[in-house]
Scaffold this active site. Structure first.
Site, PDB file in Angstrom:
ATOM      1  N   LYS A  41      11.723 -44.232 -11.397  1.00 16.30           N
ATOM      2  CA  LYS A  41      10.681 -43.890 -12.560  1.00 16.30           C
ATOM      3  C   LYS A  41       9.393 -44.744 -12.345  1.00 16.30           C
ATOM      4  O   LYS A  41       8.287 -44.270 -12.938  1.00 16.30           O
ATOM      5  CB  LYS A  41      11.075 -44.252 -13.884  1.00 16.30           C
ATOM      6  CG  LYS A  41      12.495 -43.750 -14.343  1.00 16.30           C
ATOM      7  CD  LYS A  41      12.872 -43.902 -15.908  1.00 16.30           C
ATOM      8  CE  LYS A  41      14.208 -43.353 -16.154  1.00 16.30           C
ATOM      9  NZ  LYS A  41      14.370 -42.851 -17.481  1.00 16.30           N
ATOM     10  N   ASN A  63      22.665 -40.769 -30.924  1.00 17.84           N
ATOM     11  CA  ASN A  63      23.539 -41.487 -29.771  1.00 17.84           C
ATOM     12  C   ASN A  63      23.552 -42.915 -30.812  1.00 17.84           C
ATOM     13  O   ASN A  63      23.174 -42.849 -31.923  1.00 17.84           O
ATOM     14  CB  ASN A  63      22.581 -41.901 -28.635  1.00 17.84           C
ATOM     15  CG  ASN A  63      21.298 -42.353 -28.730  1.00 17.84           C
ATOM     16  OD1 ASN A  63      21.289 -43.502 -29.363  1.00 17.84           O
ATOM     17  ND2 ASN A  63      20.365 -41.656 -28.328  1.00 17.84           N
TER      18      ASN A  63
HETATM   19  N1  CTP Z   1      13.604 -42.929 -21.489  1.00 17.97           N
HETATM   20  C1  CTP Z   1      12.574 -42.270 -22.003  1.00 17.97           C
HETATM   21  N2  CTP Z   1      12.626 -41.077 -22.009  1.00 17.97           N
HETATM   22  C2  CTP Z   1      13.715 -40.332 -21.626  1.00 17.97           C
HETATM   23  C3  CTP Z   1      14.911 -40.908 -21.491  1.00 17.97           C
HETATM   24  C4  CTP Z   1      14.726 -42.251 -21.205  1.00 17.97           C
HETATM   25  O1  CTP Z   1      11.558 -43.065 -22.210  1.00 17.97           O
HETATM   26  N3  CTP Z   1      13.533 -39.118 -22.040  1.00 17.97           N
HETATM   27  C5  CTP Z   1      13.686 -44.320 -21.130  1.00 17.97           C
HETATM   28  C6  CTP Z   1      14.379 -45.497 -21.997  1.00 17.97           C
HETATM   29  O2  CTP Z   1      13.717 -45.786 -23.119  1.00 17.97           O
HETATM   30  C7  CTP Z   1      14.722 -46.540 -21.116  1.00 17.97           C
HETATM   31  C8  CTP Z   1      14.841 -45.952 -19.736  1.00 17.97           C
HETATM   32  O3  CTP Z   1      14.101 -44.650 -19.881  1.00 17.97           O
HETATM   33  O4  CTP Z   1      13.741 -47.245 -21.292  1.00 17.97           O
HETATM   34  C9  CTP Z   1      16.263 -45.480 -19.280  1.00 17.97           C
HETATM   35  O5  CTP Z   1      16.602 -44.216 -19.486  1.00 17.97           O
HETATM   36  P1  CTP Z   1      17.959 -43.665 -19.189  1.00 17.97           P
HETATM   37  O6  CTP Z   1      18.286 -42.326 -19.873  1.00 17.97           O
HETATM   38  O7  CTP Z   1      19.094 -44.628 -19.468  1.00 17.97           O
HETATM   39  O8  CTP Z   1      18.016 -43.546 -17.622  1.00 17.97           O
HETATM   40  P2  CTP Z   1      18.112 -42.347 -16.883  1.00 17.97           P
HETATM   41  O9  CTP Z   1      16.989 -42.412 -15.817  1.00 17.97           O
HETATM   42  O10 CTP Z   1      18.043 -40.921 -17.633  1.00 17.97           O
HETATM   43  O11 CTP Z   1      19.446 -42.452 -16.099  1.00 17.97           O
HETATM   44  P3  CTP Z   1      21.037 -42.339 -16.565  1.00 17.97           P
HETATM   45  O12 CTP Z   1      20.895 -41.430 -17.925  1.00 17.97           O
HETATM   46  O13 CTP Z   1      21.429 -41.490 -15.547  1.00 17.97           O
HETATM   47  O14 CTP Z   1      21.433 -43.846 -16.696  1.00 17.97           O
END
Ligand code: CTP
Length: 413
Positions: free
Chosen positions: A354, A221
């Site tokens: 979360k 990404n």
């Molecule tokens: N994060 C994480 N591990 C993952 C995915 C995300 O620790 N596998 C953490 C990121 O570092 C960030 C937060 O979660 O602090 C936000 O993640 P995001 O992917 O944006 O949120 P989602 O809950 O997946 O929601 P969406 O993709 O629908 O926005």
């Protein structure tokens, strides 16, 4: 810091009813960091923008909101005026400046100002036309002539949507003006760079992850890692012990930071979960891949020999959610949310889903807060509500995030 009969300088923060009232919280914190004792009085209208509970918690004293029923004195205006070495009005509305110029004393703030014999600093904020109105300018001239110190507002995008003069001066400028008048020849920045995080161990995740399709191809990404690295650098500067779990980036390791390099979401998960068990706080700034190829090839896929018309994906493990699940009561977990719509609603949902203590939400549809930018416009979202901030350099956003993390930790202990 001393100099006032050997004690801390005392600042009375007078908060008036404007949208910039939330900035008064940051001014209060900056003055405390600089060694001042701060008490607060507020107008009725100011309470509509920021509740007195916030100022009570920050100042650790009751807030005077009325001339009657103040817990610390039956005559709050006299007690507070005599207590103060300096009164700081933030934000100063056109109305309160007009009352000051006319000597009107019809509430707790204006009565205290009339009773104050100490220096007074006024930081106005209002709509550009209200600011330019001859009545306001005449009142300003009167106040200046009487020795009131004015921290002039800046020109910029105002909360009402207009562009012009009337934007509250920066927190640093306002706090610095107060310190200068108090005879404290120190800079606000200096005090912000204290060792206030000494003894704190923080795990920070940063950058993207690469999810292998085969040994030479991957899904990634647009994250550059700049935000996580800025937080790591600022945390070390303030005395913290930092372990930076970093996905692939081209950034240099900030001096003093222990960096663990990982490539995939699974590797980041293992390294972060392990480091968190010995840490006080985790700040998850990484853009972790939510999906990874289910069956990465162990050799380079050759077109023609093997058709690659689809990649089966599986969900990665959520590091932030796992840290929140295992979080001890004396640990704090901070996450980030990159959103394009319904910023606060989505970030609040993420906070709850979360189980994080704080979500730093940024609107990545804006050029000044998207991936790779050197600035960010964040809203700090906790169970207590959302605190929006203007566009700031990443180093200042790092300061905000670390201040909030430290405050959450202090509240736990
Ligand atoms: N994060 C994480 N591990 C993952 C995915 C995300 O620790 N596998 C953490 C990121 O570092 C960030 C937060 O979660 O602090 C936000 O993640 P995001 O992917 O944006 O949120 P989602 O809950 O997946 O929601 P969406 O993709 O629908 O926005």
């Amino acid at each position: 810091m001393t100099g006032h009969e050997g004690r801390e300088p005392r600042v009375l923060l007078a908060v008036c009813g404007g949208i910039a009232a939330y900035k008064a919280c940051e001014v209060l914190r900056a003055l405390q960091k600089a060694g001042c004792e701060v008490r607060v009085c507020m107008t009725e209208d100011a309470r509509r923008f920021v509740g007195e509970t916030t100022f009570e918690a920050l100042s650790k004293h009751p807030v005077a909101t009325s001339l009657y029923g103040y817990a610390e004195s039956p005559i709050p205006h006299i007690t507070l005026a005599e207590w103060s070495d300096l009164v700081l009005v933030v934000p100063a509305t056109a109305n309160v400046m007009a009352k000051m110029a006319s000597g009107i004393a019809d509430d707790c703030v204006t009565t205290t100002l009339l009773a104050a014999a100490c220096p007074v600093v006024v930081a106005p904020a209002m709509n550009v036309h209200m600011w330019q109105n001859p009545a306001t300018q005449a009142n300003l001239a009167t106040l200046r002539a009487r020795g009131v110190h004015i921290v002039d507002p800046a020109t910029g995008l105002l909360a009402c949507g207009e562009v012009g003069e009337g934007k509250l001066a920066s927190v640093d400028q306002i706090a610095q003006a107060a310190l200068d008048l108090l005879g404290c020849h120190n800079s606000v920045r200096h005090f912000c760079d204290t060792n206030d995080l000494a003894g704190m161990r923080i795990v920070i995740t940063a950058g993207p992850t690469h999810e292998a399709i085969d040994p030479v191809r991957y899904i990634a990404n647009a994250s550059t890692g700049k935000m996580g690295y800025a937080i790591a650098a600022a945390a070390v500067a303030r005395g913290a012990e930092v372990e930076l779990v970093s996905g692939p980036t081209s950034l240099a390791t900030p001096p003093g930071v222990r960096r663990v390099d990982v490539t995939s979401a699974a590797q980041m998960y293992d390294a972060t979960v392990q480091a968190f068990s010995a840490a006080d706080a985790a700040i998850c700034a990484a853009a972790v891949a939510d999906y990874t190829p289910a069956h990465p090839a162990d050799h380079k896929l050759k077109k023609g020999r093997e058709e690659l018309d689809s990649i089966q994906l599986v969900r990665t493990k959520d590091i932030l959610a796992e840290l929140c699940r295992t979080c001890r009561t004396d640990q704090v977990v901070v996450g980030f949310a990159a959103e394009t719509d319904d910023l606060v609603a989505n970030a609040t949902a993420k906070l709850m889903r979360k189980g994080a203590d704080l979500i730093v939400a940024n609107d990545v549809s804006r050029a000044d807060s998207t991936f790779g930018s050197d600035t960010d416009r964040v809203t700090l979202v906790t169970a207590d509500g959302a605190e929006p901030h203007e566009t700031l350099p990443l180093a200042d956003v790092a300061t905000l995030v670390l201040d909030a993390t430290r405050d959450l930790l202090e509240a736990r202990r």
